[in-house]
Write an enzyme that holds these catalytic residues in place. Structure first.
Site, short mmCIF file in Angstrom:
data_model
loop_
_atom_site.label_atom_id
_atom_site.label_comp_id
_atom_site.label_asym_id
_atom_site.label_seq_id
_atom_site.Cartn_x
_atom_site.Cartn_y
_atom_site.Cartn_z
N ASP A 189 0.65 -1.15 -0.01
CA ASP A 189 0.14 0.09 -0.09
C ASP A 189 1.01 1.06 0.08
OD1 ASP A 189 -2.71 1.06 0.59
OD2 ASP A 189 -2.65 2.33 1.98
N TYR A 228 -1.94 11.28 1.97
CA TYR A 228 -3.15 11.93 0.66
C TYR A 228 -3.22 13.32 0.20
CZ TYR A 228 -4.52 7.04 1.74
OH TYR A 228 -5.26 5.67 1.20
N HIS A 264 -7.26 -6.34 -0.79
CA HIS A 264 -5.50 -5.29 -0.57
C HIS A 264 -5.14 -6.06 0.99
CE1 HIS A 264 -3.75 -1.82 -1.00
NE2 HIS A 264 -4.14 -2.06 0.20
#
Length: 293
Positions: free
Chosen positions: A108, A216, A270
């Site tokens: 990730d 982010y 994931h």
């Protein structure tokens, strides 16, 4: 009082200031250095099923809390979480550990950092392994052309808002945050209630949620370093049932990583390292163990 029946942890805890930020990590084993980089919203504990296996295979395994996470420092503001700072942390940690280079494994956001580390500090990496993390140019390509990826990435846009994402993830004792690990696509039993409690405690550290989301936010505000060809032997492990990252992200990567091998695990989501630790551990040890020709 200590519980006399409790089993000792198979790793030791450490911390030091590297690249002007205090990092915490766990360590196990001896041998060639392997650095494991976690993603959002985990911390070093995301590698709990890989650390003992890699240590038993003859590696010195180090799994840090990336800056902003768990017990590592949480610099204020968005700028400290730009890509250049993140990769410099890992390069500095490798050198702090007394190594010239390391095998680097990332998942990730840790995988994104690993991709960039291989481009920015290629001298620090021996072999590179990435789990369900998009190569940056491939992600930009799919966001532009692939409606499925645009829809799957909706949360990254939501995370740009001030304060509201923190409130949403914190609500009802972190129900939305922990719901990420309870999604329908996730293999039952991959995360125990104890695992989820550990993630809840990590996210509840003062300033942690904002720091985690600032990864982010920084990604949309600061230009990343230039893209370069990755010269290393590279392994990409991909859980095909990932709800946030489409399978198209695994296509065409040889243009940026010519020595790439891809292993897709059809049943995995994931969270491939937690769901299917035995296949992942076998892939990692087999890839990292062979000596150079």
């Amino acid at each position: 009082m200590p519980n006399p029946a409790a089993q000792p942890e198979p790793w030791t805890h450490h911390q030091a200031v590297v690249n002007d930020v205090r990092l915490h990590w766990v360590e196990a084993g001896d041998g060639p250095l392997v650095v494991l980089l976690h993603g959002f919203p985990e911390f070093w504990y995301g590698w709990r099923k890989q650390i003992p296996a890699l240590a038993a295979a003859g590696f010195r395994v180090v799994a840090p809390d990336l800056r902003g996470y768990n017990l590592s420092a949480k610099p204020a503001g968005i700028r400290p979480y730009r890509v250049q700072a993140l990769v410099d942390d890992v390069a500095a940690l490798i050198h702090h550990l007394g190594a010239r280079q390391a095998h680097v494994v990332g998942h990730d956001w840790g995988g994104i950092v690993a991709w960039w580390l291989a481009m920015v500090h290629p001298e620090c990496i021996d072999r590179l392994a990435v789990l369900n993390a998009p190569h940056p140019p491939a992600f930009s390509r799919e966001i532009r052309r692939n409606p499925k990826q645009m829809l799957a990435s909706w949360y990254a846009g939501f995370f740009q808002l001030p304060a509201l994402p923190e409130a949403a993830l914190r609500a009802r004792d972190y129900a939305a945050l922990l719901g990420i690990f309870r999604a329908e696509s996730v293999r039952p039993g991959a995360f125990s209630e104890d695992d989820l409690q550990r993630y809840r405690e990590s996210a509840s550290q003062p300033g942690a949620l904002t720091a985690m989301l600032n990864y982010y936010r920084a990604a949309t505000r600061y230009r990343p370093p230039p893209t370069r060809i990755i010269p290393h032997d590279t392994l990409l492990i991909w859980g095909v049932r990932d709800q946030a990252l489409t399978i198209e992200l695994t296509e065409g990567l040889e243009a940026w990583a010519p020595r790439l091998r891809i292993e897709r695990i059809p049943e995995a989501s994931h969270w491939v390292a937690s769901e299917y630790p035995d296949p992942v551990n076998q892939l990692l040890t087999g890839f990292l163990a062979p000596p150079r020709a």
